[in-house]
Design a protein around this motif. Sequence first.
Motif, PDB file in Angstrom:
ATOM      1  N   ASP A 276       0.833  -1.208   0.000  1.00  0.00           N
ATOM      2  CA  ASP A 276       0.000   0.000   0.000  1.00  0.00           C
ATOM      3  C   ASP A 276       0.870   1.261   0.000  1.00  0.00           C
ATOM      4  OD1 ASP A 276      -2.299  -1.509  -0.027  1.00  0.00           O
ATOM      5  OD2 ASP A 276      -2.602  -1.439   2.142  1.00  0.00           O
ATOM      6  N   ASN A 277       1.965   1.237   0.767  1.00  0.00           N
ATOM      7  CA  ASN A 277       2.873   2.389   0.779  1.00  0.00           C
ATOM      8  C   ASN A 277       3.506   2.605  -0.601  1.00  0.00           C
ATOM      9  OD1 ASN A 277       2.408   2.891   3.492  1.00  0.00           O
ATOM     10  ND2 ASN A 277       4.155   1.681   4.176  1.00  0.00           N
ATOM     11  N   LYS A 279       2.265   1.667  -3.441  1.00  0.00           N
ATOM     12  CA  LYS A 279       1.233   2.140  -4.370  1.00  0.00           C
ATOM     13  C   LYS A 279       1.002   3.636  -4.212  1.00  0.00           C
ATOM     14  CE  LYS A 279      -2.475   0.061  -5.423  1.00  0.00           C
ATOM     15  NZ  LYS A 279      -3.819  -0.549  -5.355  1.00  0.00           N
ATOM     16  N   GLU A 280       0.980   4.112  -2.971  1.00  0.00           N
ATOM     17  CA  GLU A 280       0.820   5.555  -2.743  1.00  0.00           C
ATOM     18  C   GLU A 280       2.006   6.333  -3.304  1.00  0.00           C
ATOM     19  OE1 GLU A 280       0.191   6.209   1.377  1.00  0.00           O
ATOM     20  OE2 GLU A 280      -1.719   5.134   1.470  1.00  0.00           O
ATOM     21  N   SER A 283       1.597   6.430  -7.079  1.00  0.00           N
ATOM     22  CA  SER A 283       0.579   7.418  -7.454  1.00  0.00           C
ATOM     23  C   SER A 283       1.121   8.832  -7.300  1.00  0.00           C
ATOM     24  CB  SER A 283      -0.671   7.233  -6.590  1.00  0.00           C
ATOM     25  OG  SER A 283      -1.242   5.951  -6.772  1.00  0.00           O
ATOM     26  N   SER A 284       1.925   9.046  -6.248  1.00  0.00           N
ATOM     27  CA  SER A 284       2.543  10.361  -6.066  1.00  0.00           C
ATOM     28  C   SER A 284       3.520  10.669  -7.198  1.00  0.00           C
ATOM     29  CB  SER A 284       3.269  10.427  -4.724  1.00  0.00           C
ATOM     30  OG  SER A 284       2.376  10.224  -3.643  1.00  0.00           O
TER      31      SER A 284
END
Length: 376
Positions: A276-277, A279-280, A283-284
């Motif tokens: 999840d980290n 993926k964030e 996206s950033s």
Amino acid sequence: MAKRKHRRPRNKILERKVGLRPGTFSAPTESFPPRFFLISFTQDSFDEQELKTYPELLERITSRPDARHWIDIRGYGDQALLEHLSHDFGLHPLQMEDVINDYQRPKVEEFDENRLFIISRMLRWSSETKSLDDVQLSLFTGPNYVLSLQSDYADCLDPLRERIRVGKGVIRQRPTMYMAYAMMDVVLDYYFPVMAEMGEYIEDLEQKVLLAPSKSNLTLILDLKSELVKLRRITWPERDKMTEMLRMDEDVIPESLKVYFRDAYDHSIQLIDLIDNHKEMTSSLVDLHMATVSNRMNDIMKVLTIISTIFIPLSFIVGLYGMNFSREDPETGRVFPLSMPELYQPYSYPILLCLMTFLILFQLYFFYRKGWFRSF
């Protein structure tokens, strides 16, 4: 896992034949020929060998009923072998179908007097193609053996083999269910180096985006994002698998072993958090790429605006004096009072150039005072 020439992986689900009877399985056309490895051990003895034929493998197992065995078969390129395995080890055809069609999600099934059918997925990060390679590992537990099946020759289980060879830990003293846990634990442990390599790759992409944003970098970011989606699709079922194993009866998994499965469950939760980290962060990176491109476009537009602003008064002056209105009538010689007297002054041309140069310098100074050049 064995290295092969890189090519875009085909969707195996689309290759599956439709309408076959449930439980129908056949050796894939591109499978490796099977290789047979056997590790037999007790608390005081150890034996490891690669056998040439399947009957020889069965003979070695039956000759040592007191030992615990790790039956390791790599390669599915023999239809007769698959049928013999299903018959000799009491494997359901539907289970063999899941083994051969090795795109299954991680799972666990209980069957036939407290035996388990377990699927895990072994991962490797390819630094060349910047993509994930995954191979299915299928496990069947028995009273004194663990049968592992995989389509590739190489795997990530060498650390476990070394532990059994040197007798470290309690693996020789524990039941075969502990050996199955140890295999799954090693597979999960290899997810962490994969996550670390992906994290380094994300940092490299961030530097590339900051230095020189381009369409190729955006493509790499989107490809990485799809790999993270794939990794998440693999890791979530791993967590569900561990949860289901923790809920099994003590006859299947003794309470003394469940503490180890809880540890594996914690590892799967940590992996999900890391994914999840990542993926964030990915996206950033997309947002950063768009912002960097937008900032560069703003800088370009600012330069063009300054250039245009400088030439607007110059164009006005040039256009004004380019109208060429004559000062006197060429036929009568009459002088017009409202004509351009500057046209015939002896120093009008250099004076006009000096005026235009002064306008340019004045505008540049004005833009400098406004701070327009500070962001360049």
